[in-house]
Design a protein around this motif. Sequence first.
Motif, PDB file in Angstrom:
ATOM      1  N   ARG A  42       7.526 -19.669  10.126  1.00 17.18           N
ATOM      2  CA  ARG A  42       8.971 -19.592  10.317  1.00 17.18           C
ATOM      3  C   ARG A  42       9.735 -20.188   9.134  1.00 17.18           C
ATOM      4  O   ARG A  42       9.471 -21.319   8.723  1.00 17.18           O
ATOM      5  CB  ARG A  42       9.278 -20.384  11.588  1.00 17.18           C
ATOM      6  CG  ARG A  42      10.605 -20.145  12.198  1.00 17.18           C
ATOM      7  CD  ARG A  42      10.700 -20.985  13.464  1.00 17.18           C
ATOM      8  NE  ARG A  42      11.895 -20.683  14.233  1.00 17.18           N
ATOM      9  CZ  ARG A  42      12.303 -21.395  15.283  1.00 17.18           C
ATOM     10  NH1 ARG A  42      11.582 -22.427  15.690  1.00 17.18           N
ATOM     11  NH2 ARG A  42      13.398 -21.068  15.938  1.00 17.18           N
ATOM     12  N   GLU A  60      16.891 -16.495  10.488  1.00 18.45           N
ATOM     13  CA  GLU A  60      15.534 -16.978  10.245  1.00 18.45           C
ATOM     14  C   GLU A  60      14.566 -15.815  10.185  1.00 18.45           C
ATOM     15  O   GLU A  60      14.877 -14.705  10.652  1.00 18.45           O
ATOM     16  CB  GLU A  60      15.109 -17.973  11.328  1.00 18.45           C
ATOM     17  CG  GLU A  60      15.066 -17.385  12.723  1.00 18.45           C
ATOM     18  CD  GLU A  60      14.499 -18.378  13.739  1.00 18.45           C
ATOM     19  OE1 GLU A  60      15.299 -19.192  14.255  1.00 18.45           O
ATOM     20  OE2 GLU A  60      13.279 -18.336  13.998  1.00 18.45           O
ATOM     21  N   ASN A  62      10.296 -14.860  10.577  1.00 15.67           N
ATOM     22  CA  ASN A  62       8.964 -15.299  10.997  1.00 15.67           C
ATOM     23  C   ASN A  62       7.926 -14.317  10.425  1.00 15.67           C
ATOM     24  O   ASN A  62       7.952 -13.140  10.744  1.00 15.67           O
ATOM     25  CB  ASN A  62       8.937 -15.323  12.535  1.00 15.67           C
ATOM     26  CG  ASN A  62       7.646 -15.894  13.087  1.00 15.67           C
ATOM     27  OD1 ASN A  62       6.843 -16.480  12.363  1.00 15.67           O
ATOM     28  ND2 ASN A  62       7.431 -15.706  14.392  1.00 15.67           N
ATOM     29  N   THR A  64       3.984 -13.165   9.977  1.00 17.67           N
ATOM     30  CA  THR A  64       2.650 -13.282  10.589  1.00 17.67           C
ATOM     31  C   THR A  64       1.672 -12.400   9.818  1.00 17.67           C
ATOM     32  O   THR A  64       1.930 -11.206   9.635  1.00 17.67           O
ATOM     33  CB  THR A  64       2.687 -12.793  12.054  1.00 17.67           C
ATOM     34  OG1 THR A  64       3.847 -13.311  12.695  1.00 17.67           O
ATOM     35  CG2 THR A  64       1.449 -13.268  12.804  1.00 17.67           C
TER      36      THR A  64
HETATM   37  C1  LIG Z   1       6.227 -15.986  15.068  1.00 21.32           C
HETATM   38  O1  LIG Z   1       5.409 -14.867  15.336  1.00 21.32           O
HETATM   39  C2  LIG Z   1       4.188 -15.189  15.991  1.00 21.32           C
HETATM   40  C3  LIG Z   1       3.358 -13.921  16.117  1.00 21.32           C
HETATM   41  O2  LIG Z   1       4.078 -12.887  16.691  1.00 21.32           O
HETATM   42  C4  LIG Z   1       4.483 -15.825  17.340  1.00 21.32           C
HETATM   43  O3  LIG Z   1       3.288 -16.190  17.964  1.00 21.32           O
HETATM   44  C5  LIG Z   1       5.368 -17.051  17.139  1.00 21.32           C
HETATM   45  O4  LIG Z   1       5.743 -17.579  18.396  1.00 21.32           O
HETATM   46  C6  LIG Z   1       6.607 -16.666  16.361  1.00 21.32           C
HETATM   47  N1  LIG Z   1       7.391 -17.874  16.098  1.00 21.32           N
HETATM   48  C7  LIG Z   1       8.703 -17.925  16.286  1.00 21.32           C
HETATM   49  C8  LIG Z   1       9.338 -19.221  15.975  1.00 21.32           C
HETATM   50  O5  LIG Z   1       9.350 -16.984  16.699  1.00 21.32           O
END
Ligand SMILES: *[C@@H]1O[C@H](CO)[C@@H](O)[C@H](O)[C@H]1NC(C)=O
Length: 185
Positions: A42, A60, A62, A64
């Motif tokens: 993040r 923001e 995120n 992955t």
């Molecule tokens: C970011 O993405 C991952 C995978 O989809 C997820 O597990 C995680 O909760 C997400 N984090 C936020 C802060 O949204």
Amino acid sequence: MKALLVVLALFLPIINAQVPHWGPCPEPVTQPAFNLKQFMGRWFEIAKLPAQFERGRCIETNFTLKLDGTAHVVSSEILKGELKTIEGTAVVEDKRNPAKLGISFSYVLPYTPYWILSTDYENSALVYSCTDVLRLFHVDFAWILGRTRSLPAATIDHGKEVFTNNNIDVSRMILSRQQGCDKDL
Ligand SMILES: *[C@@H]1O[C@H](CO)[C@@H](O)[C@H](O)[C@H]1NC(C)=O
């Protein structure tokens, strides 16, 4: 001259909100030995260029890592009281320089440059995106990202200095609004 006017008309929608700069994109130094995996997670938008005052707040992103080595990207913002998200894909565009990412938010859109100029992975990152328009002029975006919703002023000042030292004009950079984000929308 006529051709130039046609070009300007074509690209005017893109450059509308920003200041186009004459000449080709600068060639900034990027993060050496960039590690995409460490960059995942993040990031909050702390400051940005160009100034888009009417845009949302609490922006923001995120990231992955996916099995194929690309990254899934989810960006979100609060706009007019509503949480909006968009999803995209980030890829390493230049294997010899993994800090030169490209991001696309749609199958039909080309990848736009997303270059990591500098990051310590744990606190802050400097990101730059520049597109040449026929090498006549360029339009660019720059971001200071943080792992937290705010960064020390010294970190922001140092970030601006790094952009400036790479011939990137950040005099119009503005702070992003990251207040009241974790409460109700
Ligand atoms: C970011 O993405 C991952 C995978 O989809 C997820 O597990 C995680 O909760 C997400 N984090 C936020 C802060 O949204």
